[in-house]
Design a protein around this motif. Structure first.
Motif, PDB file in Angstrom:
ATOM      1  N   GLU A 213       0.809  -1.174   0.029  1.00  0.00           N
ATOM      2  CA  GLU A 213      -0.107  -0.050  -0.120  1.00  0.00           C
ATOM      3  C   GLU A 213       0.955   1.288   0.160  1.00  0.00           C
ATOM      4  OE1 GLU A 213      -3.292   2.009   2.766  1.00  0.00           O
ATOM      5  OE2 GLU A 213      -3.099  -0.149   2.693  1.00  0.00           O
ATOM      6  N   GLU A 214       1.922   1.162   0.830  1.00  0.00           N
ATOM      7  CA  GLU A 214       2.708   2.377   0.747  1.00  0.00           C
ATOM      8  C   GLU A 214       3.529   2.625  -0.392  1.00  0.00           C
ATOM      9  OE1 GLU A 214       7.288   3.600   2.852  1.00  0.00           O
ATOM     10  OE2 GLU A 214       5.934   1.957   3.609  1.00  0.00           O
ATOM     11  N   TYR A 215       4.050   1.519  -0.979  1.00  0.00           N
ATOM     12  CA  TYR A 215       4.462   1.621  -2.312  1.00  0.00           C
ATOM     13  C   TYR A 215       3.860   2.273  -3.449  1.00  0.00           C
ATOM     14  CZ  TYR A 215       6.952   0.243  -6.629  1.00  0.00           C
ATOM     15  OH  TYR A 215       7.650   0.301  -7.969  1.00  0.00           O
ATOM     16  N   GLU A 216       2.432   1.759  -3.606  1.00  0.00           N
ATOM     17  CA  GLU A 216       1.561   2.121  -4.449  1.00  0.00           C
ATOM     18  C   GLU A 216       1.033   3.645  -4.166  1.00  0.00           C
ATOM     19  OE1 GLU A 216       0.341   0.425  -7.251  1.00  0.00           O
ATOM     20  OE2 GLU A 216       1.787  -1.010  -6.876  1.00  0.00           O
ATOM     21  N   ARG A 217       1.207   3.888  -2.989  1.00  0.00           N
ATOM     22  CA  ARG A 217       0.762   5.399  -2.909  1.00  0.00           C
ATOM     23  C   ARG A 217       1.818   6.373  -3.173  1.00  0.00           C
ATOM     24  NH1 ARG A 217      -1.916   8.607   1.894  1.00  0.00           N
ATOM     25  NH2 ARG A 217      -2.953  10.157   0.806  1.00  0.00           N
ATOM     26  N   TRP A 218       2.929   6.190  -2.782  1.00  0.00           N
ATOM     27  CA  TRP A 218       4.136   6.889  -3.057  1.00  0.00           C
ATOM     28  C   TRP A 218       5.033   6.777  -4.145  1.00  0.00           C
ATOM     29  CZ3 TRP A 218       4.161  11.332  -0.237  1.00  0.00           C
ATOM     30  CH2 TRP A 218       3.408  11.219   0.918  1.00  0.00           C
ATOM     31  N   CYS A 219       5.314   5.585  -4.481  1.00  0.00           N
ATOM     32  CA  CYS A 219       6.425   5.205  -5.409  1.00  0.00           C
ATOM     33  C   CYS A 219       5.975   4.454  -6.795  1.00  0.00           C
ATOM     34  CB  CYS A 219       7.387   4.275  -4.733  1.00  0.00           C
ATOM     35  SG  CYS A 219       8.138   5.073  -2.994  1.00  0.00           S
ATOM     36  N   SER A 220       4.959   3.949  -6.811  1.00  0.00           N
ATOM     37  CA  SER A 220       4.525   3.255  -8.164  1.00  0.00           C
ATOM     38  C   SER A 220       4.598   4.152  -9.340  1.00  0.00           C
ATOM     39  CB  SER A 220       3.229   2.241  -7.927  1.00  0.00           C
ATOM     40  OG  SER A 220       2.392   3.297  -7.946  1.00  0.00           O
ATOM     41  N   GLU A 221       4.445   3.209 -10.481  1.00  0.00           N
ATOM     42  CA  GLU A 221       4.484   4.359 -11.706  1.00  0.00           C
ATOM     43  C   GLU A 221       3.173   4.840 -11.752  1.00  0.00           C
ATOM     44  OE1 GLU A 221       5.434   1.892 -15.332  1.00  0.00           O
ATOM     45  OE2 GLU A 221       7.452   1.359 -14.479  1.00  0.00           O
ATOM     46  N   ASP A 222       2.204   4.302 -11.000  1.00  0.00           N
ATOM     47  CA  ASP A 222       0.723   4.963 -11.012  1.00  0.00           C
ATOM     48  C   ASP A 222       0.586   5.679  -9.808  1.00  0.00           C
ATOM     49  OD1 ASP A 222       0.069   3.191 -13.408  1.00  0.00           O
ATOM     50  OD2 ASP A 222      -0.286   1.608 -11.991  1.00  0.00           O
ATOM     51  N   SER A 223       1.650   6.141  -8.979  1.00  0.00           N
ATOM     52  CA  SER A 223       1.219   6.904  -7.745  1.00  0.00           C
ATOM     53  C   SER A 223       0.947   8.312  -8.406  1.00  0.00           C
ATOM     54  CB  SER A 223       2.543   7.087  -7.177  1.00  0.00           C
ATOM     55  OG  SER A 223       2.495   8.032  -6.169  1.00  0.00           O
ATOM     56  N   GLU A 224      -0.483   8.768  -7.771  1.00  0.00           N
ATOM     57  CA  GLU A 224      -0.807  10.127  -7.921  1.00  0.00           C
ATOM     58  C   GLU A 224      -0.010  11.276  -7.398  1.00  0.00           C
ATOM     59  OE1 GLU A 224      -4.678  10.266  -6.756  1.00  0.00           O
ATOM     60  OE2 GLU A 224      -5.678   9.057  -8.499  1.00  0.00           O
ATOM     61  N   ILE A 225       0.453  10.736  -6.125  1.00  0.00           N
ATOM     62  CA  ILE A 225       1.215  11.787  -5.350  1.00  0.00           C
ATOM     63  C   ILE A 225       2.554  11.900  -6.251  1.00  0.00           C
ATOM     64  CG2 ILE A 225       2.837  11.900  -3.257  1.00  0.00           C
ATOM     65  CD1 ILE A 225       0.648  10.400  -1.871  1.00  0.00           C
ATOM     66  N   PHE A 226       3.334  10.871  -6.722  1.00  0.00           N
ATOM     67  CA  PHE A 226       4.523  11.113  -7.382  1.00  0.00           C
ATOM     68  C   PHE A 226       4.189  11.895  -8.727  1.00  0.00           C
ATOM     69  CE2 PHE A 226       8.292  10.093  -9.894  1.00  0.00           C
ATOM     70  CZ  PHE A 226       9.204  10.145  -9.214  1.00  0.00           C
ATOM     71  N   ALA A 227       3.057  11.676  -9.402  1.00  0.00           N
ATOM     72  CA  ALA A 227       2.900  12.573 -10.592  1.00  0.00           C
ATOM     73  C   ALA A 227       2.550  13.952 -10.253  1.00  0.00           C
ATOM     74  CB  ALA A 227       1.616  11.902 -11.254  1.00  0.00           C
ATOM     75  N   ASP A 228       1.984  14.169  -9.191  1.00  0.00           N
ATOM     76  CA  ASP A 228       1.725  15.488  -8.709  1.00  0.00           C
ATOM     77  C   ASP A 228       3.004  16.426  -8.450  1.00  0.00           C
ATOM     78  OD1 ASP A 228      -0.322  17.539  -7.241  1.00  0.00           O
ATOM     79  OD2 ASP A 228       1.531  17.159  -5.857  1.00  0.00           O
ATOM     80  N   LEU A 229       3.864  15.652  -7.813  1.00  0.00           N
ATOM     81  CA  LEU A 229       5.131  16.107  -7.514  1.00  0.00           C
ATOM     82  C   LEU A 229       5.966  16.412  -8.920  1.00  0.00           C
ATOM     83  CD1 LEU A 229       6.133  14.555  -4.173  1.00  0.00           C
ATOM     84  CD2 LEU A 229       5.078  16.789  -4.303  1.00  0.00           C
ATOM     85  N   GLU A 230       5.920  15.517  -9.666  1.00  0.00           N
ATOM     86  CA  GLU A 230       6.867  15.643 -10.967  1.00  0.00           C
ATOM     87  C   GLU A 230       5.879  16.819 -11.899  1.00  0.00           C
ATOM     88  OE1 GLU A 230       8.419  12.395 -14.314  1.00  0.00           O
ATOM     89  OE2 GLU A 230       6.405  12.109 -13.621  1.00  0.00           O
ATOM     90  N   GLY A 231       4.650  17.025 -11.607  1.00  0.00           N
ATOM     91  CA  GLY A 231       4.165  17.872 -12.370  1.00  0.00           C
ATOM     92  C   GLY A 231       4.423  19.377 -11.804  1.00  0.00           C
ATOM     93  N   GLY A 232       4.995  19.451 -10.676  1.00  0.00           N
ATOM     94  CA  GLY A 232       5.359  20.965 -10.056  1.00  0.00           C
ATOM     95  C   GLY A 232       4.478  20.945  -8.736  1.00  0.00           C
TER      96      GLY A 232
END
Length: 109
Positions: A62-81
């Motif tokens: 669950e932690e991996y999926e939320r923060w680190c996976s290719e599908d992570s909305e959080i990672f995508a949010d940070l990558e988008g600025g």
């Protein structure tokens, strides 16, 4: 800043001494030399799941999926600025990150 012995000075092996192994560099591909928020998250994910041995499936899935996976909305949010300092405003269940100094760390003058 001016903290010579962080952590427990009575821990096994003695205290950690700030700067004992040199300074951690801010290397990145940015021209200003600082890591972006998503690069920082990438380092944390790699350290935890790549080097640290945490399993991306099983009890840490669950932690991996939320923060680190290719599908992570959080990672995508940070990558988008997105700004990590306000991440709790955009995602449920994340505690606010404190940016106010904690009394005694660094020591008060």
């Amino acid at each position: 800043a001016s903290v010579e012995i962080p952590g427990n000075p009575d821990r096994e092996g003695g205290p950690h001494i700030t700067g004992a192994f040199g300074n951690m560099t801010g290397q990145s591909f940015n021209t200003d030399g600082a890591l972006s928020d998503y690069e920082l998250l990438g380092v944390v994910c790699y350290t935890r799941f790549g080097l640290g041995g945490a399993e991306s499936d099983g009890e840490n899935a669950e932690e991996y999926e939320r923060w680190c996976s290719e599908d992570s909305e959080i990672f995508a949010d940070l990558e988008g600025g997105g700004d990590i300092r306000t991440i709790e405003e955009r995602f449920e269940g994340i505690a606010a990150i404190g940016f106010e100094p904690v009394p005694g760390s660094p020591p008060s003058e």
